[in-house]
Design a protein around this motif. Structure first.
Motif, PDB file in Angstrom:
ATOM      1  N   LEU A   1       0.656  -1.262   0.019  1.00 55.38           N
ATOM      2  CA  LEU A   1       0.233  -0.214  -0.036  1.00 55.38           C
ATOM      3  C   LEU A   1       0.797   0.826   0.086  1.00 55.38           C
ATOM      4  O   LEU A   1      -0.218   3.048  -0.727  1.00 55.38           O
ATOM      5  CB  LEU A   1      -1.242   0.096   0.871  1.00 55.38           C
ATOM      6  CG  LEU A   1      -2.413  -1.106   1.151  1.00 55.38           C
ATOM      7  CD1 LEU A   1      -3.072  -1.345   2.421  1.00 55.38           C
ATOM      8  CD2 LEU A   1      -2.770  -1.842   0.008  1.00 55.38           C
ATOM      9  N   LEU A   2       2.294   1.017   0.451  1.00 53.50           N
ATOM     10  CA  LEU A   2       3.171   2.168   0.261  1.00 53.50           C
ATOM     11  C   LEU A   2       4.081   2.809  -0.946  1.00 53.50           C
ATOM     12  O   LEU A   2       4.375   3.200  -0.932  1.00 53.50           O
ATOM     13  CB  LEU A   2       3.144   2.360   1.808  1.00 53.50           C
ATOM     14  CG  LEU A   2       2.755   2.792   2.947  1.00 53.50           C
ATOM     15  CD1 LEU A   2       2.774   3.300   4.515  1.00 53.50           C
ATOM     16  CD2 LEU A   2       1.152   4.756   2.416  1.00 53.50           C
ATOM     17  N   LEU A   3       5.030   1.450   0.080  1.00 51.69           N
ATOM     18  CA  LEU A   3       6.077   1.097  -0.798  1.00 51.69           C
ATOM     19  C   LEU A   3       6.383   0.448  -2.175  1.00 51.69           C
ATOM     20  O   LEU A   3       6.506   2.108  -3.140  1.00 51.69           O
ATOM     21  CB  LEU A   3       7.095   0.106  -0.250  1.00 51.69           C
ATOM     22  CG  LEU A   3       8.322  -0.896  -0.811  1.00 51.69           C
ATOM     23  CD1 LEU A   3       9.514   0.542  -0.658  1.00 51.69           C
ATOM     24  CD2 LEU A   3       9.155  -1.239  -0.303  1.00 51.69           C
ATOM     25  N   THR A   4       4.992  -0.130  -3.061  1.00 50.71           N
ATOM     26  CA  THR A   4       4.920  -0.493  -4.200  1.00 50.71           C
ATOM     27  C   THR A   4       4.500   0.772  -4.934  1.00 50.71           C
ATOM     28  O   THR A   4       5.463   0.518  -5.995  1.00 50.71           O
ATOM     29  CB  THR A   4       4.182  -1.839  -3.964  1.00 50.71           C
ATOM     30  OG1 THR A   4       4.768  -2.534  -3.601  1.00 50.71           O
ATOM     31  CG2 THR A   4       4.278  -2.077  -5.808  1.00 50.71           C
ATOM     32  N   PRO A   5       3.889   1.404  -4.809  1.00 48.52           N
ATOM     33  CA  PRO A   5       3.046   3.127  -5.571  1.00 48.52           C
ATOM     34  C   PRO A   5       4.329   3.842  -5.829  1.00 48.52           C
ATOM     35  O   PRO A   5       4.836   4.279  -6.307  1.00 48.52           O
ATOM     36  CB  PRO A   5       2.149   3.435  -4.505  1.00 48.52           C
ATOM     37  CG  PRO A   5       1.585   2.056  -3.350  1.00 48.52           C
ATOM     38  CD  PRO A   5       2.905   1.320  -3.458  1.00 48.52           C
ATOM     39  N   LEU A   6       4.943   3.616  -4.331  1.00 47.87           N
ATOM     40  CA  LEU A   6       6.218   4.820  -4.715  1.00 47.87           C
ATOM     41  C   LEU A   6       7.022   4.404  -5.759  1.00 47.87           C
ATOM     42  O   LEU A   6       7.936   4.744  -6.183  1.00 47.87           O
ATOM     43  CB  LEU A   6       6.717   5.074  -3.108  1.00 47.87           C
ATOM     44  CG  LEU A   6       8.024   5.981  -2.678  1.00 47.87           C
ATOM     45  CD1 LEU A   6       7.689   7.689  -2.846  1.00 47.87           C
ATOM     46  CD2 LEU A   6       8.480   6.827  -1.720  1.00 47.87           C
ATOM     47  N   TRP A   7       7.300   2.875  -5.414  1.00 51.24           N
ATOM     48  CA  TRP A   7       8.819   2.155  -6.290  1.00 51.24           C
ATOM     49  C   TRP A   7       7.927   2.424  -7.664  1.00 51.24           C
ATOM     50  O   TRP A   7       8.856   2.676  -8.466  1.00 51.24           O
ATOM     51  CB  TRP A   7       8.355   0.414  -6.294  1.00 51.24           C
ATOM     52  CG  TRP A   7       9.263   0.129  -6.252  1.00 51.24           C
ATOM     53  CD1 TRP A   7      10.007   0.138  -7.569  1.00 51.24           C
ATOM     54  CD2 TRP A   7      10.269  -0.393  -5.860  1.00 51.24           C
ATOM     55  NE1 TRP A   7      11.441  -0.638  -8.004  1.00 51.24           N
ATOM     56  CE2 TRP A   7      11.839  -0.593  -6.186  1.00 51.24           C
ATOM     57  CE3 TRP A   7      10.971  -0.385  -4.725  1.00 51.24           C
ATOM     58  CZ2 TRP A   7      12.280  -1.945  -6.169  1.00 51.24           C
ATOM     59  CZ3 TRP A   7      12.113  -1.388  -3.841  1.00 51.24           C
ATOM     60  CH2 TRP A   7      13.459  -2.039  -4.626  1.00 51.24           C
ATOM     61  N   LEU A   8       6.385   2.499  -8.125  1.00 53.54           N
ATOM     62  CA  LEU A   8       6.677   2.522  -8.748  1.00 53.54           C
ATOM     63  C   LEU A   8       6.428   4.149  -9.583  1.00 53.54           C
ATOM     64  O   LEU A   8       6.563   4.501 -10.878  1.00 53.54           O
ATOM     65  CB  LEU A   8       5.207   1.995 -10.080  1.00 53.54           C
ATOM     66  CG  LEU A   8       4.694   0.607  -9.210  1.00 53.54           C
ATOM     67  CD1 LEU A   8       3.063  -0.037  -9.363  1.00 53.54           C
ATOM     68  CD2 LEU A   8       5.552  -0.171 -10.531  1.00 53.54           C
ATOM     69  N   SER A   9       6.153   4.744  -8.910  1.00 51.59           N
ATOM     70  CA  SER A   9       6.454   5.853  -9.288  1.00 51.59           C
ATOM     71  C   SER A   9       7.566   6.575  -9.475  1.00 51.59           C
ATOM     72  O   SER A   9       7.768   7.591 -10.092  1.00 51.59           O
ATOM     73  CB  SER A   9       5.555   6.965  -8.250  1.00 51.59           C
ATOM     74  OG  SER A   9       6.476   6.910  -7.100  1.00 51.59           O
ATOM     75  N   ARG A  10       8.188   6.616  -8.862  1.00 44.99           N
ATOM     76  CA  ARG A  10       9.564   6.582  -9.569  1.00 44.99           C
ATOM     77  C   ARG A  10      10.376   5.834 -10.087  1.00 44.99           C
ATOM     78  O   ARG A  10      11.573   6.384 -10.319  1.00 44.99           O
ATOM     79  CB  ARG A  10      10.490   6.628  -7.365  1.00 44.99           C
ATOM     80  CG  ARG A  10      10.067   7.940  -5.944  1.00 44.99           C
ATOM     81  CD  ARG A  10      10.500   9.251  -6.624  1.00 44.99           C
ATOM     82  NE  ARG A  10       9.700   9.286  -5.182  1.00 44.99           N
ATOM     83  CZ  ARG A  10      10.549  10.116  -4.153  1.00 44.99           C
ATOM     84  NH1 ARG A  10      11.802   9.380  -3.991  1.00 44.99           N
ATOM     85  NH2 ARG A  10       9.335  11.076  -3.351  1.00 44.99           N
ATOM     86  N   ARG A  11      10.366   5.182  -9.794  1.00 51.92           N
ATOM     87  CA  ARG A  11      10.835   4.055 -11.293  1.00 51.92           C
ATOM     88  C   ARG A  11      12.472   3.532 -10.793  1.00 51.92           C
ATOM     89  O   ARG A  11      12.899   3.999 -11.697  1.00 51.92           O
ATOM     90  CB  ARG A  11      10.590   4.994 -12.325  1.00 51.92           C
ATOM     91  CG  ARG A  11       9.016   4.895 -13.138  1.00 51.92           C
ATOM     92  CD  ARG A  11       9.269   5.661 -14.781  1.00 51.92           C
ATOM     93  NE  ARG A  11       8.641   6.550 -14.618  1.00 51.92           N
ATOM     94  CZ  ARG A  11       8.052   7.431 -15.551  1.00 51.92           C
ATOM     95  NH1 ARG A  11       9.191   7.270 -16.423  1.00 51.92           N
ATOM     96  NH2 ARG A  11       7.322   7.778 -15.925  1.00 51.92           N
ATOM     97  N   TRP A  12      12.377   3.273  -9.507  1.00 54.11           N
ATOM     98  CA  TRP A  12      13.774   2.502  -8.970  1.00 54.11           C
ATOM     99  C   TRP A  12      13.383   1.392  -9.770  1.00 54.11           C
ATOM    100  O   TRP A  12      12.643   0.125 -10.187  1.00 54.11           O
ATOM    101  CB  TRP A  12      13.350   2.453  -7.459  1.00 54.11           C
ATOM    102  CG  TRP A  12      13.494   3.541  -6.859  1.00 54.11           C
ATOM    103  CD1 TRP A  12      13.679   4.503  -6.817  1.00 54.11           C
ATOM    104  CD2 TRP A  12      12.182   3.227  -5.909  1.00 54.11           C
ATOM    105  NE1 TRP A  12      13.418   5.658  -5.705  1.00 54.11           N
ATOM    106  CE2 TRP A  12      12.672   5.089  -5.100  1.00 54.11           C
ATOM    107  CE3 TRP A  12      11.632   2.755  -4.963  1.00 54.11           C
ATOM    108  CZ2 TRP A  12      12.085   5.358  -3.957  1.00 54.11           C
ATOM    109  CZ3 TRP A  12      11.717   3.351  -3.563  1.00 54.11           C
ATOM    110  CH2 TRP A  12      11.129   4.391  -3.371  1.00 54.11           C
ATOM    111  N   PRO A  13      14.839   1.304  -9.910  1.00 58.08           N
ATOM    112  CA  PRO A  13      14.998   0.371 -10.704  1.00 58.08           C
ATOM    113  C   PRO A  13      15.274  -1.608  -9.702  1.00 58.08           C
ATOM    114  O   PRO A  13      15.220  -1.240  -7.931  1.00 58.08           O
ATOM    115  CB  PRO A  13      16.822   0.208 -11.205  1.00 58.08           C
ATOM    116  CG  PRO A  13      17.134   0.913 -10.446  1.00 58.08           C
ATOM    117  CD  PRO A  13      16.008   1.898  -9.897  1.00 58.08           C
TER     118      PRO A  13
END
Length: 271
Positions: A92-104
């Motif tokens: 609910l928090l880390l994954t949406p942030l991961w996608l928005s920042r497009r971390w590798p």
């Protein structure tokens, strides 16, 4: 390609349904780990884990799942609940942030930790929704898996028919907001049907169950997008070629991994 996809699906569906409805609880836990473990293997390839380190990681992951399952019941429940609750901030928090920042994709130990955070709660979700070999338990797990399938099918057809506004073009160009709307409508109808059929072993009013089901629809989309981003980050089209016409196991259960984890955690909180 279409014929290959259909043949593979016709072979896999009876296998999955047979396992859900007819395996004993320990055999179901083992079967569920086989499915999740294959997805973890594909994830390890995306994360560029290689050689002895990769195989030690995969073997250690299997032994960790076995150790959790062999714990005395009160301790097993405590560990399972803890890992499932940990999955909530992950999805609910880390994954949406991961996608928005497009971390590798991370490498080494961080990749291994992320793999556990994604896959172990999913396996525990499989087990939690189907704790015994009763038809009622099998049916409620099928209801949860069905939500993912309905969302996916409805999104596909709505996107094909009406899709104009891209959902995440840099991650998965084929997905659209119209497809998401189709998924929401499909899941709303499915939730009503499941409630009428009595597939769930708990009694929640529709005023609460429907928002939860729609929230899980969003989680399903996030799970799909995360795996798509992992593949883009790794420069590959499919997670593997294990399933002819479908790609890999992770390709098939990316949304299910997210929904099983979050739904089992929410069920624990609402119990």
């Amino acid at each position: 390609m279409l014929i290959t996809r259909v043949i593979t699906a016709l072979l896999l569906l009876p296998l999955m349904l047979g396992a859900v409805f007819y395996l004993s609880a320990p055999l179901w836990a083992a079967f569920a780990w086989l499915v999740v473990g294959l997805a973890l293997w594909e994830y390890s390839r995306m994360a560029a884990l290689r050689g002895v380190a990769k195989w030690l990681y995969l073997a250690g992951s299997g032994l960790l799942a076995l150790a959790i399952y062999q714990l005395p019941q009160p301790l097993q429940a405590t560990v399972a609940h803890g890992l499932l609750l940990l999955s909530l901030p992950v999805w609910l928090l880390l994954t949406p942030l991961w996608l928005s920042r497009r971390w590798p994709l991370p490498k080494g130990g961080r990749a291994m930790l992320l793999g556990w955070l994604l896959m172990l709660p999913a396996w525990l979700g499989f087990v939690a929704w189907r704790p015994d070999d009763s038809v009622a338990s099998a049916t409620q797990l099928l209801a949860v898996m069905g939500l993912v399938w309905v969302a996916d099918i409805a999104a596909y057809f709505a996107g094909k028919a009406f899709g104009k506004r891209k959902l995440a073009p840099a991650i998965s160009p084929g997905k659209s907001w119209e497809g998401v709307a189709g998924a929401v409508l499909g899941v709303a109808g499915y939730t009503w049907l499941v409630t009428r059929l009595g597939w769930l072993q708990f009694d929640l009013p529709m005023s609460l169950l429907l928002p939860l089901a729609l929230a899980l629809t969003a989680v399903s989309v996030i799970g799909d997008l995360l795996e798509s981003w992992f593949k883009r980050s790794a420069g590959i089209k499919d997670s593997s070629s294990l399933l002819p016409g479908h790609g890999g196991v992770y390709d098939r259960i990316d949304s299910l991994i997210a929904v099983l984890s979050v739904s089992a955690a929410l069920r624990f909180l609402l119990a």
